[in-house]
Structures are given as C-alpha cells and as structure tokens.
Design an enzyme around this catalytic site. Structure first.
Site, short mmCIF file in Angstrom:
data_model
loop_
_atom_site.label_atom_id
_atom_site.label_comp_id
_atom_site.label_asym_id
_atom_site.label_seq_id
_atom_site.Cartn_x
_atom_site.Cartn_y
_atom_site.Cartn_z
N HIS A 251 -39.23 43.21 -35.37
CA HIS A 251 -38.74 42.47 -36.35
C HIS A 251 -38.93 42.85 -37.71
O HIS A 251 -38.51 42.49 -38.64
CB HIS A 251 -39.51 41.21 -36.34
CG HIS A 251 -40.96 40.84 -36.70
ND1 HIS A 251 -42.07 41.27 -35.88
CD2 HIS A 251 -41.32 40.94 -37.90
CE1 HIS A 251 -43.07 41.24 -36.41
NE2 HIS A 251 -42.68 41.07 -37.78
N ASP A 308 -41.03 42.42 -28.72
CA ASP A 308 -41.31 42.96 -30.19
C ASP A 308 -41.81 44.09 -30.43
O ASP A 308 -43.02 44.35 -30.79
CB ASP A 308 -41.94 41.71 -31.17
CG ASP A 308 -41.91 41.75 -32.72
OD1 ASP A 308 -41.10 42.76 -32.94
OD2 ASP A 308 -42.82 41.26 -33.28
N SER A 405 -47.50 42.81 -39.97
CA SER A 405 -46.87 43.10 -38.76
C SER A 405 -46.63 44.19 -38.58
O SER A 405 -46.29 45.25 -39.34
CB SER A 405 -45.43 42.26 -38.88
OG SER A 405 -45.74 40.71 -38.77
#
EC number: 3.4.21.6
Length: 455
Positions: A251, A308, A405
């Site tokens: 992402h 992910d 992230s």
C-alpha cells in the site's frame, strides 16, 4: 504374738513401696535408651477389624507384610513402603523437563518424556525440531530419524553441526551496536511503560507510526530503510534484504509518483548530508487488496490490505557497513514454529511521535509482544486473514499511530535477527484492546525468493 508379727509385716511393706517406685519407673527419655517398644498384641476384637494404616504403621512400627494387609495391593504397598522406610526421594523434584519421579528405598527412578534421557532426564535428544529447535542456531529439519541444522544466507554451519558461523563482517541479522539486554528486554519495557503500544483505528489506516518509542542507537537497526517521495518527505519504511532488495508494504507504493531510498541513518533532519538511492523496479504482490472505498461506505472491503507486500529493486547495490546490514530471511517453518513463538519482536521507524504531529527526524525503536491469533481476531472490527498477525499491548497508554508502514518487524533468535513482519495497518490510536497488524512474512517466503531471483 501373731497380731504383732502381722503388723510389722504391713509396716515394712508400706515403707518399701516408694523406694521400689523410684527404682523401677524411669523418665521416658532415659528408658528409651535401652527399652525398645514392641508391637502390642491385638485384642480379640482388634484382629477382626479392617486394616488401618494409622493404627498399624503410624501409632506403631509395622512390617511390610502388615502394610500389605492394609492396602491389599502390591503397587500401593510398594509406594507407601518406599516413603515409610526412608522418606520421599522425589520431594525435591529431581526429574527435569517434566519427567515423572517414582520413589524407591534410598533411590528414585525418573520416567522421561520423549526426546529426553538420563538419570534425571537432563539430556535432550535432538531427534525433533520441536525440542529446542533441534539444538540448531538457525534452521532445523528432520531427516529420517534425526535432525539436521542449516543456516541463513551468509552463514556456514559450524563443525559441531549446530552452530552458525558468519562468513563476512556484514552477515545478515547482525546488529553490532545492539541495545543492552536491560534496555531491550520485554519486562523492562512493560514495567517502566517505556514501550509504545501498537494499536488500530476506527478505520483500518495504513499509516501506522511509532509513537513514544525510544531513540535508536546508530547501528541498532541496520536493516532499516526509509522511503522518500518526490518532495523529499518520509512516507514509508522498509527492510533491507540484500544489496539490491528492500522489502516494504504494497500500500506504500501508490502513495507517491517517485520513490527513493535512504539507509544507514538514524537522523534524517539534515537533508543536505543524506544520500538518496535510486530505484530500478518495484514488485507488488498481484493479490494485494487495496481499500476501494472509504471506511463506513457500504461497499468497503473488510479484507483490505490483504497480501500487503512489495519488493523494491535498487539500481545500484547498497553498500553494507556496521550501520547498514540486511535482515535475515527465515524459512517458513522456522518463522512459524520458532520465531513467532518468542515473546516479542522489534519494530522501528521514523513515524510520528504524537498523533497528528510531524514525523520524527530520529529513528525510533520499540519492543512489542506477539498476540495470539484468537485474541487478535476478537480485537478487530476487520478480518484478520492468514497473511496477517497482531503484536503490541492492549492496556499501556502508549500507541502507534499514522505512519511508518512498510517498516520492519524483526525477531531475534540468539544473536541473529530475522524479518518476521511488515508494518501494515491499524484501528486508531491508543484504543484499549487494539493491536498493530502486520503482514506475516512466513506466508510469502517462496514469493520473496522468486522476486529476488529475477534478473
């Protein structure tokens, strides 16, 4: 004459009684020196009463045959008799590794669980990888009836068949300037409440950042990579896997027009001194599920952020040093059966230090405990797939929020550090009972190796 003689005899008898008593009756302590108590004879009615161990062997000294008459069972008699004669040899729990102790007269016998032997079950038979990882420093697999050890890339197996020896100065997973055990151990973080609490948000946000973590020392997290956008801003983290490969979250890739990478830094405030590394190609997992709708929308996909994971291929090789070292890639079995059964992992990044505040210029590091899958699934309003796992605290007033992230979740085994997760998403900040959600690297080992083998 006769009455007088009778009177004399009576007086003589009465005078002699106290003297006789003082000579015959002794104190018990003195009498016990030369008098041995013998078993009293049972009365007529006592002989037909049922056996009683207290009456037979506690109130009096009994024989083994008398004890057998009470128990009417040879095994129970032996168990009682062994303790009765010289005490319980098993009272000190001499059998190791949950072995079972059986008392004997002047000795004991240990019955060992599988994979253990010895008088006290103290010897471990490494015939199973489930028993102490087969005594392997890194990877273990069962070959026929024995265990076989192997090592991560850039290590060779030691002559003992168990240890792993680094083949170079910058072998994977080695942080030469590691934090000392007192600072890095999980109990200290919990008791002092220094650790950050990794939690989730009202909507599954991909922007998890480390809040209130400790400043990293130079070289403490040498596998840390930082992704920079076209504006020179930090937008995600990553993990160095090889001189030309950086692992990150899928992402992260659609958040910017261009991506550059920084490695070996713990302070990125001085933009003029940091070196940006160019990217050649980015591989995003084809099954990645991006969020197509905002949280609350009727079509919002509650399995968003599944798969992910992405790998960045560098244009030029990363130069390794004491401050730049790749994390080791585990085997799937080693990650699942050994690493993820440790108490905790290590997370690092340049995330926000407070909710809605700017990102940190210094690298932060925290230790977070693994959370069992059942608790993880119950804590979330969203689906926790097989490609995800939870870590963090559920009550401490620290949190992870908005940011790093793609960064590393690392688990140490001995002195070697392995990549076990990728920072993925969360539900809010500082919410009780919520945890950080990570991409489970062990599910993607074949995919990672396939991408890294591409020319």
């Amino acid at each position: 004459m006769a009455p007088q003689l009778l009177l004399c005899l009576i007086l003589t008898f009465l005078w002699s009684v106290p003297e006789a008593e003082s000579n015959v009756f002794l104190k018990s302590k003195v009498a016990n020196r030369f008098l041995q108590r013998t078993k009293r004879s049972n009365s007529l009615f006592e002989e037909i009463r049922p056996g009683n161990i207290e009456r037979e062997c506690i109130e009096e000294k009994c024989s083994k045959e008398e004890a057998r008459e009470v128990f009417e069972d040879n095994e129970k008699t032996e168990t009682f008799w062994n303790v009765y004669v010289d005490g319980d040899q098993c009272s000190s729990n001499p059998c190791h590794y949950h072995g079972t102790c059986k008392d004997g007269i002047g000795s004991y016998t240990c019955t060992c669980l599988p994979n253990y032997e010895g008088k006290n079950c103290e010897k471990v038979l490494f015939k199973s990888c489930r028993a102490f990882n087969g005594n392997c420093w890194h990877f273990c697999k069962r070959v026929q009836s024995e265990t076989q050890c192997s090592c991560a890339e850039s290590y060779r197996l030691g002559v003992d068949g168990h240890s792993c020896v680094a083949e170079g100065d910058f072998s994977c997973g080695r942080n030469i300037k590691a934090r000392n055990k007192r600072e890095a151990s999980l109990p200290d973080f919990v008791q002092s409440q220094k650790a950050t609490l990794l939690k989730k948000s009202d909507n599954p946000s991909p922007d998890i950042r480390i809040v209130n973590g400790m400043d990293s020392k130079l070289g403490e997290c040498p596998w840390q990579a930082v992704l920079i956008n076209e504006k020179g801003e930090v937008f995600c983290g990553g993990t160095i896997l090889s001189p030309i490969h950086v692992l990150t979250a899928a992402h992260c890739i659609n958040q910017t027009k261009s991506v550059s990478v920084i490695v070996g830094e713990i302070d990125i405030s001085r933009k003029e001194t940091r070196r940006l590394l160019s990217v050649d190609k980015i591989y995003v997992h084809t099954k990645f599920v991006p969020p197509n709708y905002y949280y609350g929308h009727q079509n919002f996909d509650r399995v968003a952020y599944d798969y992910d994971i992405a790998i960045i291929r560098m244009k030029t090789p990363i130069q390794f040093s004491e401050n730049v070292v790749p994390a080791c890639l585990p085997t799937a079995d080693f990650a699942n059966e050994v690493l993820m059964k440790q108490d905790s992992g290590i997370v690092s990044g340049f995330g926000r230090i407070r909710f809605k505040e700017p990102t940190s210029n210094t690298l932060k590091v925290i230790t977070v405990p693994y959370v069992d899958r059942h608790t993880c699934m119950l804590s979330s309003d969203f689906r926790i797939t097989q490609n995800m796992f939870c870590a963090g605290y559920d009550t401490l007033p620290q949190d992870a929020c908005e940011g790093d992230s793609g960064g590393p979740h690392i688990t140490a085994y001995g002195d070697t550090h392995f990549i076990t997760g990728i920072v993925s998403w969360g539900e809010g900040c500082a919410r009780k009972g919520k945890y950080g959600v990570y991409t489970k690297v062990s599910r993607f080992i074949p995919w990672i190796k396939k991408i890294m083998s591409l020319k």
